[in-house]
Scaffold this motif. Structure first.
Motif, mmCIF file in Angstrom:
data_model
loop_
_atom_site.group_PDB
_atom_site.id
_atom_site.type_symbol
_atom_site.label_atom_id
_atom_site.label_comp_id
_atom_site.label_asym_id
_atom_site.label_seq_id
_atom_site.Cartn_x
_atom_site.Cartn_y
_atom_site.Cartn_z
ATOM 1 N N ALA A 240 0.761 -1.050 -0.117
ATOM 2 C CA ALA A 240 0.102 -0.106 -0.099
ATOM 3 C C ALA A 240 0.807 1.144 0.098
ATOM 4 O O ALA A 240 0.560 2.241 -0.595
ATOM 5 C CB ALA A 240 -0.908 -0.001 1.262
ATOM 6 N N TYR A 241 2.012 1.193 0.820
ATOM 7 C CA TYR A 241 2.931 2.368 0.753
ATOM 8 C C TYR A 241 3.364 2.545 -0.656
ATOM 9 O O TYR A 241 3.572 3.754 -1.137
ATOM 10 C CB TYR A 241 3.974 2.192 1.727
ATOM 11 N N GLY A 260 -5.618 -15.731 -0.985
ATOM 12 C CA GLY A 260 -4.616 -14.680 -0.711
ATOM 13 C C GLY A 260 -4.909 -13.524 -1.360
ATOM 14 O O GLY A 260 -4.775 -12.309 -1.119
ATOM 15 N N SER A 261 -5.360 -13.921 -2.631
ATOM 16 C CA SER A 261 -5.665 -12.767 -3.542
ATOM 17 C C SER A 261 -6.963 -12.063 -3.022
ATOM 18 O O SER A 261 -6.998 -10.860 -3.170
ATOM 19 C CB SER A 261 -5.918 -13.185 -5.157
ATOM 20 N N ASP A 262 -7.760 -12.748 -2.630
ATOM 21 C CA ASP A 262 -9.135 -12.104 -2.069
ATOM 22 C C ASP A 262 -8.829 -11.376 -0.987
ATOM 23 O O ASP A 262 -9.387 -10.153 -0.821
ATOM 24 C CB ASP A 262 -10.073 -13.198 -1.736
ATOM 25 N N ALA A 263 -8.140 -11.800 -0.101
ATOM 26 C CA ALA A 263 -7.581 -11.101 1.330
ATOM 27 C C ALA A 263 -6.946 -9.737 1.092
ATOM 28 O O ALA A 263 -7.345 -8.941 1.501
ATOM 29 C CB ALA A 263 -6.626 -12.024 2.111
ATOM 30 N N LEU A 264 -6.198 -9.917 0.072
ATOM 31 C CA LEU A 264 -5.099 -8.809 -0.110
ATOM 32 C C LEU A 264 -5.920 -7.827 -0.806
ATOM 33 O O LEU A 264 -5.688 -6.553 -0.307
ATOM 34 C CB LEU A 264 -3.895 -9.254 -1.105
ATOM 35 N N ALA A 265 -6.884 -8.112 -1.867
ATOM 36 C CA ALA A 265 -7.566 -6.954 -2.488
ATOM 37 C C ALA A 265 -8.613 -6.160 -1.432
ATOM 38 O O ALA A 265 -8.775 -4.890 -1.420
ATOM 39 C CB ALA A 265 -8.632 -7.835 -3.635
ATOM 40 N N ALA A 266 -9.050 -7.097 -0.500
ATOM 41 C CA ALA A 266 -9.830 -6.542 0.550
ATOM 42 C C ALA A 266 -9.118 -5.524 1.481
ATOM 43 O O ALA A 266 -9.392 -4.583 1.987
ATOM 44 C CB ALA A 266 -10.530 -7.630 1.505
ATOM 45 N N GLU A 267 -7.868 -6.000 1.867
ATOM 46 C CA GLU A 267 -6.936 -5.212 2.740
ATOM 47 C C GLU A 267 -6.617 -3.747 1.973
ATOM 48 O O GLU A 267 -6.601 -2.662 2.600
ATOM 49 C CB GLU A 267 -5.576 -5.971 2.839
ATOM 50 N N LEU A 268 -6.357 -3.801 0.663
ATOM 51 C CA LEU A 268 -6.107 -2.624 -0.011
ATOM 52 C C LEU A 268 -7.445 -1.558 -0.094
ATOM 53 O O LEU A 268 -6.958 -0.474 -0.241
ATOM 54 C CB LEU A 268 -5.639 -3.025 -1.578
ATOM 55 N N ASP A 271 -7.553 0.174 2.480
ATOM 56 C CA ASP A 271 -6.467 1.632 2.515
ATOM 57 C C ASP A 271 -6.753 2.440 1.703
ATOM 58 O O ASP A 271 -5.995 3.412 1.619
ATOM 59 C CB ASP A 271 -5.023 0.737 2.301
ATOM 60 N N GLY A 272 -7.810 2.418 1.238
ATOM 61 C CA GLY A 272 -8.417 3.278 0.109
ATOM 62 C C GLY A 272 -7.840 3.231 -1.398
ATOM 63 O O GLY A 272 -7.765 4.315 -2.119
ATOM 64 N N ILE A 273 -7.458 1.986 -1.629
ATOM 65 C CA ILE A 273 -6.936 1.644 -2.995
ATOM 66 C C ILE A 273 -8.079 0.752 -3.562
ATOM 67 O O ILE A 273 -8.261 -0.351 -3.048
ATOM 68 C CB ILE A 273 -5.546 1.034 -2.985
ATOM 69 N N LYS A 274 -8.338 1.372 -4.751
ATOM 70 C CA LYS A 274 -9.195 0.364 -5.420
ATOM 71 C C LYS A 274 -8.612 -0.859 -6.068
ATOM 72 O O LYS A 274 -7.748 -0.715 -6.777
ATOM 73 C CB LYS A 274 -9.853 1.270 -6.678
ATOM 74 N N ALA A 275 -9.065 -1.984 -5.632
ATOM 75 C CA ALA A 275 -8.449 -3.181 -5.928
ATOM 76 C C ALA A 275 -9.525 -4.234 -6.227
ATOM 77 O O ALA A 275 -10.522 -4.062 -5.693
ATOM 78 C CB ALA A 275 -7.454 -3.540 -4.691
ATOM 79 N N VAL A 276 -9.142 -5.160 -7.089
ATOM 80 C CA VAL A 276 -10.017 -6.346 -7.351
ATOM 81 C C VAL A 276 -9.225 -7.695 -7.396
ATOM 82 O O VAL A 276 -8.109 -7.446 -7.891
ATOM 83 C CB VAL A 276 -10.911 -6.256 -8.686
ATOM 84 N N SER A 277 -9.638 -8.882 -7.303
ATOM 85 C CA SER A 277 -8.851 -10.026 -7.328
ATOM 86 C C SER A 277 -9.456 -10.653 -8.184
ATOM 87 O O SER A 277 -10.652 -10.971 -8.966
ATOM 88 C CB SER A 277 -9.031 -10.911 -6.121
ATOM 89 N N ILE A 278 -8.447 -11.913 -9.097
ATOM 90 C CA ILE A 278 -8.980 -12.486 -10.176
ATOM 91 C C ILE A 278 -8.166 -13.600 -9.920
ATOM 92 O O ILE A 278 -7.023 -13.865 -9.817
ATOM 93 C CB ILE A 278 -8.449 -11.921 -11.547
ATOM 94 N N ALA A 301 -5.218 -1.768 -8.546
ATOM 95 C CA ALA A 301 -4.773 -2.843 -8.329
ATOM 96 C C ALA A 301 -5.450 -4.063 -8.814
ATOM 97 O O ALA A 301 -6.473 -4.259 -8.196
ATOM 98 C CB ALA A 301 -4.099 -3.000 -6.926
ATOM 99 N N LEU A 302 -4.782 -4.790 -9.515
ATOM 100 C CA LEU A 302 -5.379 -6.219 -9.902
ATOM 101 C C LEU A 302 -4.633 -7.331 -9.225
ATOM 102 O O LEU A 302 -3.452 -7.328 -9.486
ATOM 103 C CB LEU A 302 -5.366 -6.504 -11.402
ATOM 104 N N ILE A 303 -5.035 -7.815 -8.225
ATOM 105 C CA ILE A 303 -4.487 -9.040 -7.543
ATOM 106 C C ILE A 303 -4.761 -10.279 -8.164
ATOM 107 O O ILE A 303 -6.095 -10.916 -8.365
ATOM 108 C CB ILE A 303 -5.104 -8.941 -6.027
ATOM 109 N N ALA A 304 -3.821 -11.248 -8.454
ATOM 110 C CA ALA A 304 -4.154 -12.259 -9.170
ATOM 111 C C ALA A 304 -3.451 -13.504 -8.854
ATOM 112 O O ALA A 304 -2.131 -13.228 -8.298
ATOM 113 C CB ALA A 304 -3.673 -11.990 -10.811
#
Length: 419
Positions: A240-241, A260-268, A271-278, A301-304
């Motif tokens: 995020a930093y 892990g991809s789903d959890a990281l997308a939720a975490e971001l 933090d105010g960062i638009k993210a989605v997992s695939i 951010a695309l988390i894959a």
């Protein structure tokens, strides 16, 4: 007209289409592979990602089909050329490219992969097709239902051949090969080939011409690589930093697991960062929407998982992050190959915890080079060996939320004291 492409022996109409598409000069892999494919030779081609491998096999296949003439039988369901790929995303990408190359022809190109309607694919396969792009599992489904025949398929392409020859696909691949003529032309294309895979490939091919346009298993020189050692529990915070402080507007992030991809997308998102997992658990519709939103800039951010390491072609993608180091060193090459494509510059960042150091060593052995490492101020790894956090993503997410709530309470409390 592009004389460079015309000199390779491609049909005039095909060259004119390439000019309209903006193709000016062939890449190295196209320059070397296209003449062999036109001659009907078997080809084993290794080239870095983003160097135009799809055109290297697609253009000469289209040329040869046009030379033979289009004579499909409405009563039969034959495919004349077969392109096998490991992922849905790659199937769609190859389909898009080949239909663009063949746009001024009457060639029928069909794609078949899981996660989408069998009915639509059955309709598309009726009367046969000139080129079929498919994933092995879905192709076997259609073959079982007699929706398609491979008896007349004179060309077989394995795109991302190292993955296709991996043990996971091998049983399906053998069943498909058993339905094809042994007189076929066989083309293997990939960015990475180890000795084991090459040995298997040579047993399946007839005196193949080997094309290697760069050092084996190498990465593009246009991609800057950096490894940041960090404690496992602080990886999300560091990511995020980096996104915020360096103003990354479009970053592709790889994790090792679907959860892990789903959890990281939720975490971001927290933090105010638009993210989605695939990942493989998502429906094809959800995967395509996530990819479309990312390409359109609606998602930062695309988390894959590695489902996206092969087959994603995103223009102007400048940053790729390995949130988790890949288990297979070859996957590192494919992951970071999503950036620095077609000669453009890119940045590949790897966040490495202490228990992943052996994975970095494997990558460096494969690449035969040392990757630069740097400690970021404020995120230096602790000297004490960290304890592996085996909580579920949901529990970790709740813990993260609790930490955020406590921080917010402290902020409000301090504001009250100032009043």
């Amino acid at each position: 007209m592009s004389k460079a492409f015309a000199n390779l022996g491609l049909a005039t109409s095909l060259v004119e289409t390439l000019v309209k598409l903006g193709f000016e000069t062939p890449t190295d892999v196209q320059q070397q592979a296209i003449p062999y494919v036109l001659e009907g030779r078997d080809v084993l081609a290794g080239a870095q990602t983003g160097t135009g491998k799809t055109a290297a096999f697609g253009l000469p296949i289209i040329h040869r089909l046009l030379e033979q003439g289009i004579e499909r039988d409405s009563q039969r369901n034959d495919a004349l050329a077969l392109v096998l790929v490991p992922t849905r995303e790659l199937a769609q990408q190859v389909y898009d490219n080949l239909t663009a190359y063949a746009q001024n022809t009457e060639l029928k190109i069909v794609t078949a992969y899981g996660g989408t309607s069998m009915g639509v694919q059955v309709k598309n396969l009726q009367g046969g097709c000139d080129i079929l792009i498919a994933t092995p599992g879905r192709l076997l489904d259609h073959m079982f239902c007699k929706n398609v025949s491979l008896q007349k398929a004179h060309t077989l392409v394995l795109d991302e051949a190292d993955r296709m020859l991996d043990m996971g696909f091998w049983p399906d691949l053998k069943r498909i090969l058993a339905k094809m003529s042994s007189e076929r032309q066989t083309l293997f294309f990939s960015a990475t080939f180890d000795k084991k895979i090459k040995d298997i490939a040579y047993r399946m091919m007839n005196e193949p011409q080997e094309v290697q346009v760069a050092a084996e298993n190498s990465t593009a020189e246009t991609v800057e690589q950096m490894v940041y050692p960090v404690d496992k529990k602080r990886k999300a915070e560091l990511l995020a930093y980096l996104i915020g402080s360096r103003n990354w507007q479009q970053v592709l992030v790889f994790t090792k697991t679907k959860q892990g991809s789903d959890a990281l997308a939720a975490e971001l998102k927290l933090d105010g960062i638009k993210a989605v997992s695939i990942n493989g658990d998502k429906s094809q519709g959800a995967r395509q929407k996530a990819l479309d939103d990312f390409k359109a800039g609606k998602v930062r951010a695309l988390i894959a998982t590695d489902v996206a390491a092969r087959g994603l072609d995103i223009n102007q993608l400048e940053q790729v992050v390995n949130f988790d180091m890949p288990f297979k060193a070859e996957d590192y090459v494919h992951r970071i190959g999503r950036t620095g494509r077609a000669g453009k510059s890119g940045l590949a960042v790897s966040l490495m915890s202490r228990d992943e150091e052996y994975l970095l060593e494997a990558i460096e052995r494969l690449l035969d080079t040392r990757l630069p490492q740097q400690w970021l101020e404020g995120y230096e790894p602790s000297l004490i060996e960290e304890i592996v956090d085996d909580r579920t993503p949901a529990k970790k997410s709740r813990s993260s939320e609790k930490r955020r709530m406590k921080a917010k309470m402290k902020i409000h409390a301090s504001r009250g004291k100032r009043r």
